[in-house]
Design a protein around this motif. Structure first.
Motif, mmCIF file in Angstrom:
data_model
loop_
_atom_site.group_PDB
_atom_site.id
_atom_site.type_symbol
_atom_site.label_atom_id
_atom_site.label_comp_id
_atom_site.label_asym_id
_atom_site.label_seq_id
_atom_site.Cartn_x
_atom_site.Cartn_y
_atom_site.Cartn_z
ATOM 1 N N PRO A 196 54.419 -73.458 -39.829
ATOM 2 C CA PRO A 196 55.147 -72.743 -38.558
ATOM 3 C C PRO A 196 55.886 -71.760 -38.743
ATOM 4 C CG PRO A 196 56.200 -75.059 -38.844
ATOM 5 C CD PRO A 196 55.069 -74.870 -40.000
ATOM 6 N N TYR A 197 56.338 -70.778 -37.787
ATOM 7 C CA TYR A 197 57.051 -69.798 -37.989
ATOM 8 C C TYR A 197 58.178 -69.511 -36.974
ATOM 9 C CZ TYR A 197 58.420 -64.833 -38.260
ATOM 10 O OH TYR A 197 59.227 -63.659 -38.425
ATOM 11 N N GLN A 198 59.351 -69.413 -37.430
ATOM 12 C CA GLN A 198 60.324 -69.198 -36.431
ATOM 13 C C GLN A 198 61.344 -68.127 -36.738
ATOM 14 O OE1 GLN A 198 60.710 -72.074 -33.744
ATOM 15 N NE2 GLN A 198 62.367 -70.506 -32.784
ATOM 16 N N HIS A 199 61.618 -67.342 -35.660
ATOM 17 C CA HIS A 199 62.663 -66.299 -35.988
ATOM 18 C C HIS A 199 63.697 -66.201 -34.857
ATOM 19 C CE1 HIS A 199 64.184 -62.171 -37.221
ATOM 20 N NE2 HIS A 199 64.086 -61.969 -35.866
ATOM 21 N N ASP A 200 64.925 -66.168 -35.252
ATOM 22 C CA ASP A 200 65.981 -66.052 -34.113
ATOM 23 C C ASP A 200 66.273 -64.664 -33.970
ATOM 24 O OD1 ASP A 200 66.069 -68.946 -33.797
ATOM 25 O OD2 ASP A 200 67.396 -69.159 -35.600
ATOM 26 N N GLY B 39 66.728 -61.610 -30.342
ATOM 27 C CA GLY B 39 67.488 -61.372 -29.312
ATOM 28 C C GLY B 39 67.364 -62.107 -28.188
ATOM 29 N N GLU B 40 67.452 -61.709 -26.806
ATOM 30 C CA GLU B 40 67.408 -62.550 -25.504
ATOM 31 C C GLU B 40 66.109 -62.770 -25.023
ATOM 32 O OE1 GLU B 40 70.566 -61.872 -22.381
ATOM 33 O OE2 GLU B 40 70.471 -59.872 -23.599
ATOM 34 N N ILE B 41 65.059 -61.979 -25.530
ATOM 35 C CA ILE B 41 63.803 -62.206 -25.223
ATOM 36 C C ILE B 41 63.143 -62.869 -26.190
ATOM 37 C CG2 ILE B 41 61.450 -61.029 -24.725
ATOM 38 C CD1 ILE B 41 63.043 -58.516 -23.983
ATOM 39 N N GLY B 42 62.168 -64.120 -25.811
ATOM 40 C CA GLY B 42 61.639 -65.214 -26.308
ATOM 41 C C GLY B 42 59.926 -64.922 -26.390
ATOM 42 N N VAL B 43 59.332 -64.944 -27.456
ATOM 43 C CA VAL B 43 57.946 -65.243 -27.370
ATOM 44 C C VAL B 43 57.376 -66.367 -27.929
ATOM 45 C CG1 VAL B 43 55.847 -63.919 -28.112
ATOM 46 C CG2 VAL B 43 57.879 -62.578 -27.639
ATOM 47 N N LEU C 99 56.699 -58.720 -33.861
ATOM 48 C CA LEU C 99 57.441 -58.938 -32.698
ATOM 49 C C LEU C 99 58.923 -59.414 -33.361
ATOM 50 C CD1 LEU C 99 55.049 -60.898 -30.464
ATOM 51 C CD2 LEU C 99 55.758 -58.572 -30.328
ATOM 52 N N ALA C 100 59.104 -60.130 -34.212
ATOM 53 C CA ALA C 100 60.254 -60.516 -34.992
ATOM 54 C C ALA C 100 61.118 -59.069 -35.465
ATOM 55 C CB ALA C 100 60.345 -61.480 -36.079
ATOM 56 N N ALA C 101 60.319 -58.342 -35.880
ATOM 57 C CA ALA C 101 61.033 -57.053 -36.644
ATOM 58 C C ALA C 101 61.437 -56.109 -35.423
ATOM 59 C CB ALA C 101 59.947 -56.359 -37.419
ATOM 60 N N ALA C 102 61.012 -56.257 -34.186
ATOM 61 C CA ALA C 102 61.305 -55.728 -32.911
ATOM 62 C C ALA C 102 62.532 -56.216 -32.539
ATOM 63 C CB ALA C 102 60.230 -55.539 -31.911
ATOM 64 N N GLY C 103 63.110 -57.265 -32.977
ATOM 65 C CA GLY C 103 64.291 -57.940 -32.536
ATOM 66 C C GLY C 103 64.098 -59.263 -31.541
ATOM 67 N N LEU C 104 62.921 -59.563 -31.384
ATOM 68 C CA LEU C 104 62.574 -60.894 -30.523
ATOM 69 C C LEU C 104 62.781 -61.926 -31.236
ATOM 70 C CD1 LEU C 104 59.373 -59.320 -28.788
ATOM 71 C CD2 LEU C 104 61.770 -58.810 -28.178
ATOM 72 N N ALA D 240 59.662 -56.808 -18.912
ATOM 73 C CA ALA D 240 61.126 -57.607 -19.281
ATOM 74 C C ALA D 240 62.238 -57.033 -18.460
ATOM 75 C CB ALA D 240 61.454 -57.494 -20.665
ATOM 76 N N SER D 241 62.848 -58.111 -17.881
ATOM 77 C CA SER D 241 64.254 -57.541 -17.205
ATOM 78 C C SER D 241 65.593 -57.285 -17.789
ATOM 79 C CB SER D 241 64.454 -58.600 -15.915
ATOM 80 O OG SER D 241 64.867 -59.682 -16.665
ATOM 81 N N VAL D 242 65.419 -57.643 -19.382
ATOM 82 C CA VAL D 242 66.453 -57.339 -20.162
ATOM 83 C C VAL D 242 65.951 -56.504 -21.219
ATOM 84 C CG1 VAL D 242 67.796 -59.627 -19.756
ATOM 85 C CG2 VAL D 242 66.208 -59.545 -21.564
ATOM 86 N N PRO D 243 66.739 -55.625 -21.887
ATOM 87 C CA PRO D 243 66.302 -54.621 -23.026
ATOM 88 C C PRO D 243 65.940 -55.154 -24.205
ATOM 89 C CG PRO D 243 68.654 -54.551 -22.565
ATOM 90 C CD PRO D 243 68.245 -55.501 -21.457
ATOM 91 N N LEU D 244 65.233 -54.857 -25.085
ATOM 92 C CA LEU D 244 64.531 -55.372 -26.237
ATOM 93 C C LEU D 244 65.752 -54.974 -27.369
ATOM 94 C CD1 LEU D 244 61.845 -55.199 -25.028
ATOM 95 C CD2 LEU D 244 60.953 -54.824 -27.204
ATOM 96 N N THR D 245 66.309 -55.711 -28.118
ATOM 97 C CA THR D 245 67.353 -55.417 -29.024
ATOM 98 C C THR D 245 66.727 -55.672 -30.509
ATOM 99 O OG1 THR D 245 68.046 -57.804 -28.631
ATOM 100 C CG2 THR D 245 69.056 -56.062 -27.179
ATOM 101 N N LYS D 246 67.147 -54.751 -31.284
ATOM 102 C CA LYS D 246 66.850 -54.964 -32.673
ATOM 103 C C LYS D 246 67.822 -55.643 -33.447
ATOM 104 C CE LYS D 246 63.735 -50.877 -33.286
ATOM 105 N NZ LYS D 246 62.473 -51.808 -33.781
ATOM 106 N N ASP D 247 67.471 -56.521 -34.575
ATOM 107 C CA ASP D 247 68.399 -57.102 -35.400
ATOM 108 C C ASP D 247 69.392 -55.973 -35.869
ATOM 109 O OD1 ASP D 247 66.144 -59.457 -36.464
ATOM 110 O OD2 ASP D 247 67.120 -59.491 -34.801
ATOM 111 N N SER D 248 70.584 -56.436 -36.103
ATOM 112 C CA SER D 248 71.619 -55.662 -36.832
ATOM 113 C C SER D 248 71.501 -55.619 -38.460
ATOM 114 C CB SER D 248 72.963 -55.889 -36.355
ATOM 115 O OG SER D 248 73.247 -57.040 -36.374
#
Length: 254
Positions: free
Chosen positions: A9-13, A15-19, A39-44, A246-254
């Motif tokens: 399995p794969y998991q990535h923590d 931003g506020e949007i989950g997939v 999708l994880a690289a896009a901050g999700l 989405a109702s919240v913006p996509l955020t990239k990892d810092s």
């Protein structure tokens, strides 16, 4: 039971949007891993669980049924809801049907749905006999690996356990009966050259669902399109879909 290499399995923590990504019948998370990583690289925040009985042996899978697979996804969905402001669900083949079921059950808690070559109707006549066949036939040839791209490989079973497959018709009927519950936007990717799922599934969705349904063609891929020539179009298109709904913006990892 040891896992097949690559079937983890794969998991990535993020931003506020989950997939939540749902793999297909007799497959494994490997078939969706590149999608999840994109999708994880896009901050999700991304969850790609391994369904019970998958990624090990078909003999183990024969001891599971659709309720077991759905329960695992439902648990992962609950975890994402607890960690994210909103959640999208996406899936391949049977995983696409599971994604639709999550939208039916959880309503507005699912922000949107993306499915690739979803399986939602019984287009295999042999399955109508599965309740009887399972009594004396343990497995039939597998369906994994329907990929056009040279060198691409799907980790899946070479045999399909009949006892597990025999549970699918009940699941399809349940999803079909509740499709009118889905009011969220749904994006469907369809491969005209699909040697596993026939056109009847997407046609059924087209007939039963309203203006919230969009269908896009994958002209250079077979069934496992997430590992095929059109994979990049699926990945980018799903991210655009999230951005649009989405109702919240996509955020990239810092």
């Amino acid at each position: 039971m040891p896992l097949l290499p690559g079937a983890e399995p794969y998991q990535h923590d993020g931003g506020e949007i989950g997939v939540l990504l749902c793999h297909g019948f007799t497959g494994s998370p490997q078939s969706l891993r590149p999608w999840g990583e994109y999708l994880a690289a896009a901050g999700l925040t991304v969850s790609l669980p391994r369904l019970p009985g998958h990624g090990t042996t078909w003999q183990e899978m024969s001891r599971t049924r659709w309720e077991d697979w759905y329960a695992e996804l439902d648990k992962s969905f609950a975890d994402l809801r607890g960690a994210c402001a909103e959640v999208f669900v996406m899936g391949l083949s049977m995983g696409g049907c599971m994604a639709l079921r999550l939208a039916e059950v959880h309503g507005e808690a699912v922000r949107g749905v993306v499915v690739v070559n979803p399986s939602v109707v019984n287009d295999v006549p042999l399955l109508r006999m599965a309740p009887v066949l399972k009594l004396f036939l343990r497995s039939v040839p597998g369906v994994a690996g329907d990929i056009k791209k040279e060198g691409a490989v799907e980790i899946g079973y070479g045999r399909t356990p009949v006892r597990a497959a025999a549970t699918l018709p009940r699941f399809w009927k349940l999803v079909q009966a509740d499709l009118d519950r889905i009011t969220q936007p749904v994006l469907v990717y369809r491969s005209p050259q699909d040697h596993v799922v026939k056109p009847a599934s997407v046609e059924f969705l087209r007939e039963r669902m309203g203006n919230n349904l969009e269908i896009r063609e994958l002209l250079d891929s077979y069934h496992v399109a997430t590992l095929d020539n059109d994979a990049s179009a699926i990945f980018a298109g799903s991210l655009d879909f999230i951005s649009a709904h989405a109702s919240v913006p996509l955020t990239k990892d810092s």
